[in-house]
Design an enzyme around this catalytic site. Structure first.
Site, mmCIF file in Angstrom:
data_model
loop_
_atom_site.group_PDB
_atom_site.id
_atom_site.type_symbol
_atom_site.label_atom_id
_atom_site.label_comp_id
_atom_site.label_asym_id
_atom_site.label_seq_id
_atom_site.Cartn_x
_atom_site.Cartn_y
_atom_site.Cartn_z
ATOM 1 N N GLY A 1 -26.397 76.797 22.239
ATOM 2 C CA GLY A 1 -26.049 76.173 23.512
ATOM 3 C C GLY A 1 -26.322 77.084 24.692
ATOM 4 O O GLY A 1 -26.929 78.154 24.550
ATOM 5 N N TYR B 1 -10.142 68.572 23.946
ATOM 6 C CA TYR B 1 -10.674 69.908 24.250
ATOM 7 C C TYR B 1 -9.527 70.888 24.513
ATOM 8 O O TYR B 1 -9.443 71.940 23.881
ATOM 9 C CB TYR B 1 -11.595 69.811 25.457
ATOM 10 C CG TYR B 1 -12.356 71.067 25.778
ATOM 11 C CD1 TYR B 1 -13.323 71.566 24.910
ATOM 12 C CD2 TYR B 1 -12.130 71.757 26.963
ATOM 13 C CE1 TYR B 1 -14.032 72.724 25.218
ATOM 14 C CE2 TYR B 1 -12.849 72.913 27.277
ATOM 15 C CZ TYR B 1 -13.791 73.392 26.403
ATOM 16 O OH TYR B 1 -14.503 74.530 26.710
ATOM 17 N N GLY C 1 -26.434 71.735 21.457
ATOM 18 C CA GLY C 1 -27.375 72.846 21.680
ATOM 19 C C GLY C 1 -28.758 72.521 21.137
ATOM 20 O O GLY C 1 -28.987 71.443 20.585
#
Ligand code: UDP
Length: 313
Positions: A11, A149, A37
């Site tokens: 990434g 997250y 990525g």
């Protein structure tokens, strides 16, 4: 030769970290499932510098997958990081930050390697103090749209600290604030690629809410220097560091800076503020300054210039 295992390094930020590790003489094994990525970010490195494994760290990589006899440090960065990506990959984000983190910890334990956890300023949620200091516990919605997250990373910190307490693992937790620079995906939805792309296409810059929310933007080379210091200095086990640029600005002010760097007149389009969007974010970096000898050096003007050059290509 020292060996690093870095998850999520195909990434944006991870690939810059691999560049730095290789330049410092490391052999780097990269584990990435390419969810966000691309190996293109690491095409500058050959097999004697970087081992590229397309693998999801939520599955433990046994020796046939990861044929390494020794490793000095494991740096766990694997996770979607853009709000748009982690909403789209909500369950994957929860899993990589929980199961994936434990698998990365198991690797560090197996190799008796140092462990560096890539955490986030999102563990502070919508902070009620500014600047945010590492000892602040945060103000997080436990089940909102960002929690896959935020809470995923908070769980990651919790389990990493348990491995440190139980097994004496040499641990460093790094809380990254907003970072930007070349290799950000133009479509990843974050404010930097959005504004830069919009400026280049002569479009209005999409400001969410009233644009009075704040962020602090750290250029990627500064960020990577901070990670490297935290990963390589002795005597930091169990420590938590904010890694970010303490120059706080409103999103409106950031839009002005982007328009100026892009040489265009500022046009804005106001769009609704996404749910749970933090009102402010600014790192207190005095601990990193004191213990890592680190502070950002690249100004926003210089960083934006380099970012524009990349996006123009
Ligand atoms: N934002 C914006 N316009 C955009 C994208 C983002 O105004 O096109 C705002 C967003 O609402 C947030 C800030 O910019 O307040 C930073 O958003 P980003 O997605 O880059 O990262 P975050 O810090 O929220 O994780």
């Amino acid at each position: 030769m020292k060996t690093a295992i870095v998850t999520g390094a195909a990434g944006f930020m991870g690939s810059h970290l691999v560049d730095k590790l290789v330049a410092e003489g490391y052999f780097v094994a990269v584990i990435d499932n390419l969810a966000t990525g691309t190996w293109d970010n690491l095409k500058q490195h050959g097999p004697d510098q970087v081992m590229k494994l397309t693998w999801d760290i939520t599955e433990y990589p046994t020796e046939d997958v990861l044929p390494l006899s020794a490793a000095d440090v494991v740096i766990h960065l694997a996770s979607a990081a853009s709000p748009i990506h982690y909403r789209r990959l909500a369950l994957e984000t929860l899993r990589v930050n929980s199961i994936g983190t434990e698998n990365a910890l198991k690797l560090a334990k197996k190799y008796q390697a140092r462990f560096v956890l890539g955490s986030t300023s999102e563990v502070y949620g919508d902070p009620q103090i500014s600047p945010q200091v590492e000892s602040y516990w945060g103000h997080v919605n436990p089940n909102g749209v960002r929690s896959c997250y935020d809470e995923g990373k908070r769980y990651g910190e919790a389990i990493a600290m348990e491995y440190h307490r139980l097994y004496g693992l040499d641990l460093r937790i790094l809380r990254f604030f907003n970072c930007y620079g070349p290799r950000m995906q133009s479509e990843d939805g974050r404010v930097v690629p959005n504004f830069v792309r919009q400026a280049l296409e002569g479009k209005a810059l999409t400001v969410y809410g009233d644009g009075m929310q704040t962020r602090s933007f750290c250029y990627v080379s500064d960020e990577v220097r901070g990670i490297y210091e935290a990963a390589t200095r002795e005597g930091l086990s169990g420590e938590v560091f904010n890694i970010g640029n303490p120059e706080e600005r409103t999103i409106m002010n950031f839009a002005e800076a982007v328009a100026k760097a892009g040489g265009v007149d500022l046009h804005t389009e106001f769009l609704p503020l996404p749910a749970d969007d933090p009102t402010n974010r600014c790192p207190d970096i005095s601990k990193a300054q004191r213990m890592l000898g680190w502070a950002p050096k690249v100004s926003l003007e210089e960083g934006l210039e380099k970012t524009f050059a990349y996006f123009r290509e």
